[in-house]
Design an enzyme around this catalytic site. Structure first.
Site, short mmCIF file in Angstrom:
data_model
loop_
_atom_site.label_atom_id
_atom_site.label_comp_id
_atom_site.label_asym_id
_atom_site.label_seq_id
_atom_site.Cartn_x
_atom_site.Cartn_y
_atom_site.Cartn_z
CB CYS A 92 -0.94 0.01 1.20
SG CYS A 92 -1.82 -1.53 1.40
CG HIS A 125 -3.40 2.85 2.64
ND1 HIS A 125 -3.98 2.60 1.42
CD2 HIS A 125 -3.40 1.67 3.31
CE1 HIS A 125 -4.31 1.33 1.36
NE2 HIS A 125 -3.98 0.74 2.49
CG ASN A 185 -6.82 -1.46 1.54
OD1 ASN A 185 -6.10 -0.95 0.69
ND2 ASN A 185 -6.32 -2.06 2.61
O1 UT7 Z 1 -3.86 -1.94 3.50
C1 UT7 Z 1 -3.01 -2.63 4.35
C2 UT7 Z 1 -3.29 -2.29 5.70
N1 UT7 Z 1 -4.51 -2.91 6.14
C3 UT7 Z 1 -5.08 -2.40 7.19
O2 UT7 Z 1 -4.61 -1.40 7.70
C4 UT7 Z 1 -6.26 -3.11 7.81
C5 UT7 Z 1 -6.14 -3.05 9.30
N2 UT7 Z 1 -7.17 -3.79 10.02
C6 UT7 Z 1 -8.47 -3.44 10.04
O3 UT7 Z 1 -8.87 -2.51 9.37
C7 UT7 Z 1 -9.38 -4.18 10.97
O4 UT7 Z 1 -8.61 -4.96 11.86
C8 UT7 Z 1 -10.39 -5.11 10.23
C9 UT7 Z 1 -11.42 -4.25 9.50
C10 UT7 Z 1 -9.68 -6.00 9.24
C11 UT7 Z 1 -11.14 -5.98 11.23
O5 UT7 Z 1 -11.80 -5.15 12.19
P1 UT7 Z 1 -11.64 -5.42 13.75
O6 UT7 Z 1 -12.49 -4.45 14.45
O7 UT7 Z 1 -10.17 -5.43 14.05
O8 UT7 Z 1 -12.29 -6.86 13.89
P2 UT7 Z 1 -11.64 -8.23 14.36
O9 UT7 Z 1 -10.73 -8.78 13.32
O10 UT7 Z 1 -11.12 -8.09 15.76
O11 UT7 Z 1 -12.94 -9.14 14.42
C12 UT7 Z 1 -14.02 -8.85 15.33
C13 UT7 Z 1 -15.11 -9.86 15.06
C14 UT7 Z 1 -14.62 -11.29 15.04
O12 UT7 Z 1 -15.62 -12.10 15.63
P3 UT7 Z 1 -15.49 -12.64 17.15
O13 UT7 Z 1 -14.23 -13.43 17.17
O14 UT7 Z 1 -15.42 -11.39 17.99
O15 UT7 Z 1 -16.73 -13.44 17.34
C15 UT7 Z 1 -14.52 -11.62 13.58
O16 UT7 Z 1 -14.65 -13.00 13.31
O17 UT7 Z 1 -15.70 -9.63 13.78
C16 UT7 Z 1 -15.68 -10.85 13.02
N3 UT7 Z 1 -15.55 -10.52 11.62
C17 UT7 Z 1 -16.60 -10.26 10.83
N4 UT7 Z 1 -17.91 -10.24 11.06
C18 UT7 Z 1 -18.73 -9.93 10.02
C19 UT7 Z 1 -14.41 -10.40 10.90
N5 UT7 Z 1 -14.70 -10.07 9.63
C20 UT7 Z 1 -16.05 -9.98 9.56
C21 UT7 Z 1 -16.94 -9.67 8.52
N6 UT7 Z 1 -18.26 -9.63 8.82
N7 UT7 Z 1 -16.52 -9.37 7.29
#
Ligand code: UT7
Length: 329
Positions: free
Chosen positions: A116, A256, A286
């Site tokens: 990125c 980004h 993204n």
């Molecule tokens: O471009 C390169 C750089 N990339 C980034 O900077 C991305 C950085 N990361 C993020 O933006 C965030 O971490 C994400 C958007 C990827 C994820 O958001 P989060 O608030 O960190 O969620 P998480 O991964 O901690 O997941 C929370 C919950 C989980 O469920 P449990 O374990 O709490 O029951 C996931 O399984 O949300 C669940 N989950 C989803 N639920 C519905 C993960 N993806 C999804 C989804 N829809 N698509």
């Protein structure tokens, strides 16, 4: 007497494929919801390239617009720097394909693999090459067809990404201004947080791994999130220091576009108010290396920024890589 040269952005362009995939479409594909995607990321839709459209095709469309905006000819370009992690082929570089199709017959070319951060890395190199009197018109491209390396069964990643290209012409001028400063950094010890583990020479794709998901992008979301805010904050402060500017001098911050919460949190930490923060993640998701030049082109074409404005570009991505640039338009 040696005349000092400055590297100015004199034209930008961008391009996204026509097909739009909404959060509601994704609800039919994986266990997710519009509500989850919107509140956790800010994304509402993303553009997806068709099977036969690759990164070079998007690059050419964006570059033609940048060349027209700059008022130059393709043959005036003497260097093409193309940031991508989704090249058309392992060999040749995507920049070579773009060079040929644009008719940039006088250009040297290379791809930059900085995820990125690819466009900001390219801009930094372009500034150095122009100021060192080597090159007069550098075409810098950020492009990605992430849809082709996305696991469409993995809800952790498939809701995040989109396809796009952005381009800028960096031109040598004796007029002060232009790209005032840049900063590049990396930390390969955190490579495992965002990677594709098969498809290179270490782990070639064969019958044992073709269907196990290793050829797709995997990301440790929450760890990447924390590092994104930390490193983009550092990159912003470093480039402000290098250019002797303060946050109050910034007319627009273009970071980004990975997650609206990352963008807003970084802006808060560097004291840039919300009205000076560019956000278009809702439209494109993204788009990795394309996200900053796509946003810059939109901001210029819609009049959000004008000649003389000071723009902070700040990027973060897999590698890990991060970087920043301050541009006086
Ligand atoms: O471009 C390169 C750089 N990339 C980034 O900077 C991305 C950085 N990361 C993020 O933006 C965030 O971490 C994400 C958007 C990827 C994820 O958001 P989060 O608030 O960190 O969620 P998480 O991964 O901690 O997941 C929370 C919950 C989980 O469920 P449990 O374990 O709490 O029951 C996931 O399984 O949300 C669940 N989950 C989803 N639920 C519905 C993960 N993806 C999804 C989804 N829809 N698509």
């Amino acid at each position: 007497m040696v005349v000092k040269r400055y590297a100015h952005i004199i034209g930008t362009g961008s391009y996204v494929p026509e097909k739009i995939l909404t959060n509601f479409d994704l609800e039919q594909m994986v266990d997710t919801s519009d509500e989850w995607i919107t509140t956790r990321t800010g994304i509402k839709r993303r553009h997806i390239a068709s099977k036969e459209v690759c990164s070079s095709d998007l690059s050419i469309a964006a570059s033609r617009k940048a060349i027209a905006a700059a008022g130059i000819k393709a043959s005036d370009i003497d260097l093409i720097l193309l940031g991508t992690v989704t090249p058309d082929f392992p060999v040749p570089s995507t920049a070579c394909i773009v060079q040929d199709k644009l008719g940039a017959v006088n250009a040297g070319v290379m791809d930059i693999v900085a995820a990125c951060s690819g466009f900001v890395y390219g801009l930094s190199l372009a500034k150095a090459m122009v100021e060192a009197s080597q090159y007069n018109n550098v075409l810098v491209i950020g492009v990605e067809t992430l849809s082709k390396i996305t696991n469409w069964e993995d809800r952790n990643t498939c809701v995040l990404f989109g396809d796009a290209a952005g381009a800028a012409i960096v031109h040598a001028s004796e007029k002060p201004g232009g790209i005032l400063g840049t900063y590049l950094k990396s930390d390969g010890s955190l490579a495992h947080l965002l990677s594709i583990t098969a498809g290179g020479t270490r782990v070639p794709i064969d019958a044992s791994n073709v269907n196990n998901g290793d050829r797709y992008l995997k990301m440790a979301g929450p760890e990447v999130y924390k590092n994104a805010v930390r490193t983009m904050t550092e990159a912003a402060f470093e480039v402000l220091k290098r250019t002797n500017l303060s946050s109050a001098d910034i007319d627009l911050m273009i970071s980004h576009q990975a997650n609206i919460r990352i963008i807003e949190s970084t802006a808060r930490k560097i004291n840039v108010p919300p009205e000076k923060v560019y956000i278009n993640i809702q439209e494109y998701g993204n788009t990795s290396a394309a996200s900053i030049p796509l946003a810059l082109d939109e901001a210029i074409r819609t009049g959000r920024v004008k000649s003389g404005d000071i723009v902070l570009l700040v990027a973060f991505g897999g590698g890990l890589t991060w970087g920043s640039a301050i541009v006086e338009l």
